[in-house]
Motif scaffolding. Structure first.
Motif, PDB file in Angstrom:
ATOM      1  N   VAL A 220       1.104  -0.809   0.186  1.00 52.56           N
ATOM      2  CA  VAL A 220      -0.295   0.081  -0.286  1.00 52.56           C
ATOM      3  C   VAL A 220       0.810   0.635   0.155  1.00 52.56           C
ATOM      4  N   VAL A 221       0.978   2.236  -1.016  1.00 53.18           N
ATOM      5  CA  VAL A 221       1.761   3.658  -1.378  1.00 53.18           C
ATOM      6  C   VAL A 221       0.934   4.495  -0.872  1.00 53.18           C
ATOM      7  N   ALA A 222       1.476   5.258  -0.594  1.00 53.95           N
ATOM      8  CA  ALA A 222       0.740   6.435  -0.167  1.00 53.95           C
ATOM      9  C   ALA A 222       1.422   7.417  -0.948  1.00 53.95           C
ATOM     10  N   TYR A 223       0.136   7.962  -2.417  1.00 56.40           N
ATOM     11  CA  TYR A 223       0.509   9.053  -3.280  1.00 56.40           C
ATOM     12  C   TYR A 223       0.421  10.756  -2.642  1.00 56.40           C
ATOM     13  N   HIS A 224       1.098  11.252  -2.248  1.00 58.29           N
ATOM     14  CA  HIS A 224       0.469  12.591  -1.183  1.00 58.29           C
ATOM     15  C   HIS A 224       1.869  13.830  -1.674  1.00 58.29           C
ATOM     16  N   PRO A 225       1.509  14.964  -1.018  1.00 55.76           N
ATOM     17  CA  PRO A 225       2.032  16.099  -1.555  1.00 55.76           C
ATOM     18  C   PRO A 225       3.511  16.091   0.086  1.00 55.76           C
ATOM     19  N   GLY A 226       4.933  15.781  -0.440  1.00 55.00           N
ATOM     20  CA  GLY A 226       5.771  15.600   0.849  1.00 55.00           C
ATOM     21  C   GLY A 226       7.180  15.973  -0.131  1.00 55.00           C
ATOM     22  N   GLY A 227       6.842  15.864  -1.792  1.00 54.75           N
ATOM     23  CA  GLY A 227       8.470  16.539  -2.185  1.00 54.75           C
ATOM     24  C   GLY A 227       8.764  18.258  -2.244  1.00 54.75           C
ATOM     25  N   GLU A 228       9.532  18.667  -2.333  1.00 52.33           N
ATOM     26  CA  GLU A 228       9.862  19.958  -3.379  1.00 52.33           C
ATOM     27  C   GLU A 228       8.538  20.823  -3.503  1.00 52.33           C
ATOM     28  N   ASN A 229       8.752  21.676  -3.480  1.00 55.63           N
ATOM     29  CA  ASN A 229       7.352  23.003  -3.111  1.00 55.63           C
ATOM     30  C   ASN A 229       5.932  21.641  -3.408  1.00 55.63           C
ATOM     31  N   GLY A 230       5.965  21.387  -2.690  1.00 55.21           N
ATOM     32  CA  GLY A 230       4.277  20.387  -2.521  1.00 55.21           C
ATOM     33  C   GLY A 230       4.046  19.321  -3.839  1.00 55.21           C
ATOM     34  N   GLN A 232       4.096  15.721  -5.329  1.00 53.18           N
ATOM     35  CA  GLN A 232       4.151  14.756  -5.191  1.00 53.18           C
ATOM     36  C   GLN A 232       4.620  13.652  -4.778  1.00 53.18           C
ATOM     37  N   VAL A 233       4.709  12.736  -4.043  1.00 51.79           N
ATOM     38  CA  VAL A 233       5.666  11.449  -3.378  1.00 51.79           C
ATOM     39  C   VAL A 233       4.949  10.022  -3.350  1.00 51.79           C
ATOM     40  N   ASN A 234       5.741   9.189  -3.398  1.00 53.84           N
ATOM     41  CA  ASN A 234       5.536   7.780  -2.882  1.00 53.84           C
ATOM     42  C   ASN A 234       6.120   7.295  -1.654  1.00 53.84           C
ATOM     43  N   GLU A 235       5.489   6.981  -1.048  1.00 49.54           N
ATOM     44  CA  GLU A 235       5.796   6.823  -0.218  1.00 49.54           C
ATOM     45  C   GLU A 235       5.488   4.896   0.302  1.00 49.54           C
ATOM     46  N   THR A 236       6.178   3.681   0.443  1.00 50.46           N
ATOM     47  CA  THR A 236       5.317   2.563   1.506  1.00 50.46           C
ATOM     48  C   THR A 236       5.002   2.443   2.723  1.00 50.46           C
TER      49      THR A 236
END
Length: 546
Positions: A220-230, A232-236
């Motif tokens: 289950v991967v969270a696809y959410h704002p978390g990178g530079e300048n908001g 999207q990034v993927n985090e398991t």
């Protein structure tokens, strides 16, 4: 005669009757003695008792299907000095450190599930890579970076026995979870190389290949704002190891596609809940704002510049569904109540994907991939297998008729011949009941074993009859017992010889010879312990004075 005296004199015959009745139950009880609630509903399985009242399972030779033998992809560094074992205990932190170092090595370019550290029962340590495009030199260099002492002499092709056992268990679970019966998964050594042999009746090659080729790595991967300048990034945030229970796929109350209800392990629930809070899924802006998946086609398009909160279901690196966090689920995580009953739904667009997701979660991921390019494939059409089944039944009937004719022609006495034939048939019937009880898939090799059991069984019964009647009629029970014991010693010695001779074939992975040996050994044991003594009691009552 008092009941106690009757039981004392005829307990061997009564024991035979009990075993025959047990075989009747095992063969004809709807669903089988070890059946489960889903057994009778397997409409397309060869064991749907509504279509076949006999609870026998059939292997490839009698049902048709596919057998695939394939080696495991990988290489292993054995007996490495890794500092993993201390005072006889494995250091899990050190194991994790080694695996993380290997994954971080750019020369290896590993994906999730491609590395493994094995601590053997004897305390030695092996490190495995489940890839086929990495040189031994690169592997050794990566081990040195992980502070693991190893040389190229320590590296060999292939994986450890523990990994092969894990793969066999996972494939077996996948076959069972898919509602298939009669499948077998074994480990065989051919030309100094180990192969995982998977045999499933009533399944085509393409379908079985799909089961074996999928690693089944679920995330289950969270696809959410978390990178530079908001961006999207993927985090398991969850893996298959974090899932405790899985329910069958179902259609959601709202929306399209399918969902698989799951329960998260208690040990992982708090971390998952905490991650959802930190990533903004438990606040209003994190609810119902996932828009990467086309609701009509199911296709996904990711725009890393558009802020979204999606929970992606990823299987073997490919997203199969994307869902928003619901307000109800997000609110319960915000208050901390969700971790007390950690359940949610994982999604898939097609039912086949949802079913595969459910099976992968139940069975777990395939520890290492199988090398299908080196695989050996064998398929048998069901129509041809039905012919084999018919011929096997015909041969069995002919063997019984032939043996019966020879026995009656020899003795010309129904008191001797009739019990002999019935006892031999009872022996085969008990064997069939045992096969039904443990759900042993019967194949052509097993049929050969049954025919051998009929022959050897009647041979032993003839020895008993000849010894008992060697000096004319028997009128004294004491004389009968003396002659019977003498015959039984001969039978026991022959049985021990047969078991010793067949044992290597039953233990070693020698293909069809193993099935023949197992049935022969079981038949000999049933004969010596149950049917031969019962035949002796029957003869005693028929041939001696009361």
């Amino acid at each position: 005669m008092k009941p106690t005296a009757f039981l004392k004199e005829n307990w061997r015959v009564l024991l035979l009757v009990v075993f025959v009745l047990g075989a009747v139950v095992a063969l004809f009880l709807p669903g089988g003695v070890m059946g489960d609630s889903s057994y009778a509903s397997q409409g397309e399985s060869n064991q749907s008792w509504t279509e076949d009242p006999i609870n026998l399972e059939y292997g490839l030779g009698l049902e048709g299907g596919t057998r695939i033998s394939a080696p495991v992809v990988g290489m292993t560094a054995e007996n490495v000095d890794a500092g993993v074992v201390s005072d006889g205990e494995a250091d899990q932190d050190r194991i994790t450190e080694i695996e993380e170092s290997l994954y971080a090595d750019e020369a290896l370019d590993l994906e999730i599930g491609d590395a493994n550290v094995v601590v053997h029962d004897d305390g030695t340590v092996s490190v495995e890579l489940f890839v086929d495009d990495v040189s031994e030199g690169a592997f050794v260099a990566a081990l040195e970076d992980a502070d693991v002492g190893a040389s190229e002499d320590d590296v060999r092709e292939g994986v450890t026995q523990e990994t092969r056992n894990d793969i066999i268990e996972t494939i077996t679970l996948r076959i069972n979870e898919a509602g298939l019966s009669g499948g077998q998964v074994t480990d065989a050594e051919m030309s100094d190389q180990h192969y995982v042999v998977t045999e499933v009746p009533e399944m085509g090659e393409a379908e079985l290949r799909s089961i074996l080729e999928d690693r089944g790595i679920v995330e289950v991967v969270a696809y959410h704002p978390g990178g530079e300048n908001g961006t999207q990034v993927n985090e398991t945030v969850l893996t298959g190891d974090d899932i405790a229970e899985v329910d069958p796929p179902r259609q959601p109350e709202r929306g399209t596609g399918y969902e698989v209800p799951v329960q998260v392990e208690d040990s992982s629930a708090e971390d998952f809940q905490s991650d959802m809070r930190e990533m903004g899924y438990t606040e209003q802006q994190g609810w119902s704002n996932c828009r990467v998946q086309d609701p009509q086609t199911g296709e996904m398009e990711f725009n890393d510049e558009q802020e979204q909160h999606c929970l992606l279901t990823v299987v073997d690196g490919e997203p199969v569904a994307a869902h928003s966090m619901s307000q109800q689920l997000g609110s319960s995580m915000a208050t901390g109540d969700w971790a007390e009953s950690p359940r949610f739904q994982m999604g898939a667009q097609e039912y086949s994907e949802a079913q595969a997701l459910s099976v992968n979660l139940e069975a777990g991921e395939l520890r290492a991939p199988l090398d299908m390019t080196e695989g050996k494939f064998y398929s048998l059409q069901p129509a041809l297998a039905d012919q084999f089944k018919t011929y096997s039944l015909l041969i069995g009937v002919l063997s019984v008729i032939s043996v019966s004719g020879v026995v009656y022609g020899r003795y010309q006495d129904r008191r001797v011949a009739a019990p002999m034939i019935l006892t031999a048939l009872a022996e085969v019937f008990i064997l069939l009941g045992f096969a039904a009880l443990i759900r042993m898939p019967l194949d052509l090799s097993h049929i050969a074993g049954f025919i051998a059991v009929v022959g050897t069984g009647v041979d032993d019964l003839i020895i008993i009859a000849d010894e008992v009647m060697s000096e004319g009629d028997v009128n004294s029970q004491r004389v009968f017992e003396s002659r019977f014991r003498k015959a039984f010693w001969v039978i026991g010695a022959a049985a021990a010889t047969t078991i010793i001779a067949m044992s290597p074939l039953a233990v070693l992975s020698l293909g069809d010879l193993r099935g023949f040996a197992i049935i022969t050994i079981l038949g000999v044991l049933i004969g010596v312990l149950i049917t031969r003594p019962a035949y002796g009691d029957i003869l005693r009552r028929l041939l001696t004075d009361k």
